[in-house]
Design a protein around this motif. Structure first.
Motif, PDB file in Angstrom:
ATOM      1  N   VAL A 168       2.658  -4.661 -42.003  1.00 14.18           N
ATOM      2  CA  VAL A 168       3.765  -3.821 -42.472  1.00 14.18           C
ATOM      3  C   VAL A 168       3.269  -2.421 -43.061  1.00 14.18           C
ATOM      4  O   VAL A 168       3.508  -1.415 -42.940  1.00 14.18           O
ATOM      5  CB  VAL A 168       4.391  -4.681 -43.553  1.00 14.18           C
ATOM      6  CG1 VAL A 168       5.559  -3.641 -44.364  1.00 14.18           C
ATOM      7  CG2 VAL A 168       5.324  -5.762 -43.058  1.00 14.18           C
ATOM      8  N   THR A 169       2.058  -2.369 -43.750  1.00  7.14           N
ATOM      9  CA  THR A 169       1.295  -1.508 -44.734  1.00  7.14           C
ATOM     10  C   THR A 169       0.912  -0.312 -43.640  1.00  7.14           C
ATOM     11  O   THR A 169       0.760   0.475 -43.774  1.00  7.14           O
ATOM     12  CB  THR A 169       0.708  -1.711 -45.684  1.00  7.14           C
ATOM     13  OG1 THR A 169      -0.424  -2.503 -45.258  1.00  7.14           O
ATOM     14  CG2 THR A 169       1.479  -2.531 -46.604  1.00  7.14           C
ATOM     15  N   THR A 223      14.616   2.276 -48.499  1.00  7.76           N
ATOM     16  CA  THR A 223      14.659   1.736 -47.139  1.00  7.76           C
ATOM     17  C   THR A 223      15.220   0.414 -47.422  1.00  7.76           C
ATOM     18  O   THR A 223      15.219  -0.451 -48.118  1.00  7.76           O
ATOM     19  CB  THR A 223      13.307   1.758 -46.520  1.00  7.76           C
ATOM     20  OG1 THR A 223      13.391   1.409 -44.974  1.00  7.76           O
ATOM     21  CG2 THR A 223      12.438   0.672 -47.247  1.00  7.76           C
ATOM     22  N   SER A 224      16.287   0.335 -46.241  1.00  5.97           N
ATOM     23  CA  SER A 224      16.793  -1.056 -46.039  1.00  5.97           C
ATOM     24  C   SER A 224      18.180  -1.148 -47.181  1.00  5.97           C
ATOM     25  O   SER A 224      18.711  -2.187 -47.089  1.00  5.97           O
ATOM     26  CB  SER A 224      16.200  -2.394 -46.170  1.00  5.97           C
ATOM     27  OG  SER A 224      15.637  -2.730 -47.508  1.00  5.97           O
ATOM     28  N   GLN A 225      18.486  -0.160 -47.866  1.00  2.13           N
ATOM     29  CA  GLN A 225      19.630  -0.193 -48.652  1.00  2.13           C
ATOM     30  C   GLN A 225      20.597   0.664 -48.086  1.00  2.13           C
ATOM     31  O   GLN A 225      20.579   1.741 -47.415  1.00  2.13           O
ATOM     32  CB  GLN A 225      19.268   0.391 -50.122  1.00  2.13           C
ATOM     33  CG  GLN A 225      17.964  -0.388 -50.882  1.00  2.13           C
ATOM     34  CD  GLN A 225      17.725   0.217 -52.190  1.00  2.13           C
ATOM     35  OE1 GLN A 225      18.543   1.200 -52.739  1.00  2.13           O
ATOM     36  NE2 GLN A 225      16.808  -0.072 -52.614  1.00  2.13           N
ATOM     37  N   ILE A 283       4.530   4.617 -42.841  1.00  2.00           N
ATOM     38  CA  ILE A 283       4.734   5.762 -43.638  1.00  2.00           C
ATOM     39  C   ILE A 283       5.450   5.375 -44.816  1.00  2.00           C
ATOM     40  O   ILE A 283       5.321   5.991 -45.847  1.00  2.00           O
ATOM     41  CB  ILE A 283       5.827   6.502 -42.635  1.00  2.00           C
ATOM     42  CG1 ILE A 283       4.965   7.076 -41.490  1.00  2.00           C
ATOM     43  CG2 ILE A 283       6.306   7.577 -43.437  1.00  2.00           C
ATOM     44  CD1 ILE A 283       5.837   7.992 -40.410  1.00  2.00           C
ATOM     45  N   CYS A 284       6.548   4.502 -44.805  1.00  2.00           N
ATOM     46  CA  CYS A 284       7.290   4.084 -45.954  1.00  2.00           C
ATOM     47  C   CYS A 284       6.219   3.768 -47.095  1.00  2.00           C
ATOM     48  O   CYS A 284       6.327   3.966 -48.224  1.00  2.00           O
ATOM     49  CB  CYS A 284       8.166   2.990 -45.571  1.00  2.00           C
ATOM     50  SG  CYS A 284       9.550   3.006 -46.886  1.00  2.00           S
ATOM     51  N   GLY A 306      12.655  -5.110 -49.201  1.00  2.00           N
ATOM     52  CA  GLY A 306      13.360  -3.949 -48.472  1.00  2.00           C
ATOM     53  C   GLY A 306      12.317  -3.808 -47.438  1.00  2.00           C
ATOM     54  O   GLY A 306      12.717  -3.047 -46.447  1.00  2.00           O
ATOM     55  N   LEU A 307      11.012  -3.479 -47.711  1.00  2.79           N
ATOM     56  CA  LEU A 307      10.133  -2.900 -46.521  1.00  2.79           C
ATOM     57  C   LEU A 307      10.100  -3.749 -45.768  1.00  2.79           C
ATOM     58  O   LEU A 307       9.960  -3.623 -44.390  1.00  2.79           O
ATOM     59  CB  LEU A 307       8.730  -2.932 -47.587  1.00  2.79           C
ATOM     60  CG  LEU A 307       7.597  -1.988 -46.728  1.00  2.79           C
ATOM     61  CD1 LEU A 307       8.239  -0.503 -46.716  1.00  2.79           C
ATOM     62  CD2 LEU A 307       6.385  -1.941 -47.269  1.00  2.79           C
ATOM     63  N   LEU A 308      10.011  -5.344 -45.876  1.00  4.96           N
ATOM     64  CA  LEU A 308       9.931  -6.278 -44.668  1.00  4.96           C
ATOM     65  C   LEU A 308      11.321  -6.384 -43.630  1.00  4.96           C
ATOM     66  O   LEU A 308      11.411  -6.213 -42.603  1.00  4.96           O
ATOM     67  CB  LEU A 308       9.696  -7.642 -45.533  1.00  4.96           C
ATOM     68  CG  LEU A 308       9.416  -8.635 -44.398  1.00  4.96           C
ATOM     69  CD1 LEU A 308       7.984  -8.566 -43.782  1.00  4.96           C
ATOM     70  CD2 LEU A 308       9.321  -9.977 -45.094  1.00  4.96           C
TER      71      LEU A 308
END
Length: 417
Positions: A168-169, A223-225, A283-284, A306-308
């Protein structure tokens, strides 16, 4: 991707490869494809010559050759699209041009209409988990559409929480993801600066680049919201039309995507409440200064959730072209806090995904999906519910409801076609 490119060149006069900068477009057409004549509009002298006499330059470059002319960073030219239109209308041979760029130069209505059937666009996104692990494309939607049990599911490889955090990162940009954490985050932040200073300028004149940079930082946090433009304007200090324009440009540059809200009737599908996803979680994470140590085992799942979810959305998005059927992605929200993170739709089939940043599935985790499938709008559809989690085993809860490990996105047994 080489197979897709070869097929496109046999079927269209122009192949247009679009995707974010550094996703691998130039490597694909210059180092892997190994055919065609290559020019880049990153070279200012070449760009100036093409802008001064686009048709003359293109005629000279394509005369007496059967290989395609490859034009890199095509979005930098304002006159290229119309010149290509003139030439491909005069010459009916397939595979005349390969264009690469961070945005689509054929967005003007007149050009789109006149080139209908002559241009094939291929998106090239950062690496998927399957590509990183050298696994085949993930056909999870095809499996889910006909899922009665877990028998046809390829065996998900074992993984650790730290392995997922690493995926993810690090993100999916080939040259950046292998770097150490500090160097990687620095490169990703510099990458965003270059997007603001160069790629955005090819599409839109931005008077205050610092405001655009603040907006990108705010989108990374969100992100994801669901996208709340008013709150975004308040935090960034810009007017609503400006914020909407900036969001449109970032979507054209394949940095973000708005995910519409689904309803059972097509006419009721709501474009006013989209979710916003930053498409590359590397990037996020860099913009938020989040590293793999930000998600230690005893951290609260909300720190990762949210990142996942954006990572899962991006993986599904990258694998859509490999499904046997055509799918569209949505999110769903109802009253009383009910929601579905990601909803895939094809015909009368729905696959409802919930993403959980934990290894344990509780009865409460199943509540929204059960209601959506049995009492909510999914009850009249062929609906399958899937929870994607950090758990290590696929589970069936009956009634077409499953929990799958995230490692299904790099499993090696998926059936193709």
């Amino acid at each position: 991707m080489i197979a897709e490119l070869t097929q496109a060149l046999e079927a269209a006069r122009v192949v247009n490869i679009i995707g974010p900068r550094q996703a691998g477009k130039t490597t694909l057409v210059r180092d892997i494809y190994k055919k065609g004549r290559f020019i880049t509009l990153d070279n200012d002298a070449t760009l100036t010559a093409l802008e001064n006499d686009p048709i003359g330059q293109l005629e000279a470059l394509t005369q007496a050759t059967d290989v395609p002319l490859i034009i890199d960073e095509a979005q930098r030219s304002k006159r290229l699209a119309m010149a290509i239109k003139v030439l491909v209308d005069a010459r009916r041979r397939m595979g005349q041009f390969i264009l690469t760029g961070s945005s689509n130069i054929f967005t003007h209505a007149d050009v789109m209409d006149s080139l209908a059937g002559r241009v094939q666009t291929l998106p090239l996104r950062p690496l998927s988990a399957a590509e990183i692990y050298r696994a085949p494309p993930v056909t999870v939607l095809d499996w889910a559409r006909h899922a009665e049990n877990l028998g046809a599911l390829p065996s998900p490889p074992p993984f650790t929480r730290s392995e997922v955090m690493n995926l993810v990162t690090r993100g999916g940009y080939p040259e950046i993801r292998p770097l150490g954490e500090r160097a990687r985050q620095k490169r990703y932040r510099a990458y965003i600066d270059s997007i603001v200073d160069r790629d955005v300028a090819d599409i839109l004149r931005v008077r205050k680049t610092d405001a655009l940079r603040r907006l990108i930082d705010q989108l990374a946090v969100r992100t994801s919201q669901e996208l709340n433009i008013q709150a975004l304007c308040s935090n960034v200090g810009i007017q609503r039309p400006t914020a909407e324009q900036y969001c449109d440009v970032l979507e054209r540059l394949s940095l973000t995507e708005r995910l519409g809200a689904w309803a059972s009737g097509e006419a009721r599908r709501d474009v006013r409440h989209p979710k916003l996803h930053v498409l590359d979680t590397g990037i996020c994470a860099a913009l938020r200064n989040l590293g793999s140590d930000s998600f230690v085992a005893d951290a609260h799942p909300a720190a990762l959730g949210g990142l996942l979810e954006s990572w899962v959305f991006s993986e599904l998005r990258k694998n859509l072209p490999y499904q046997a059927d055509t799918w569209r992605l949505w999110h769903w929200r109802g009253d009383r806090g009910r929601k579905v993170d990601i909803l895939a739709e094809s015909g009368r089939s729905l696959i409802a995904f919930e993403v959980k940043a934990s290894a344990t599935i509780t009865p409460g985790d199943l509540k929204n999906l059960r209601w959506f499938m049995s009492e909510g709008p999914g009850r009249s559809w062929n609906t399958v519910g899937i929870i994607l989690s950090l758990g290590d085993q696929p589970l069936s809860f009956g009634d077409r409801l499953f929990a799958l490990p995230l490692s299904v996105f790099w499993a090696k047994g998926w059936k193709q076609g």
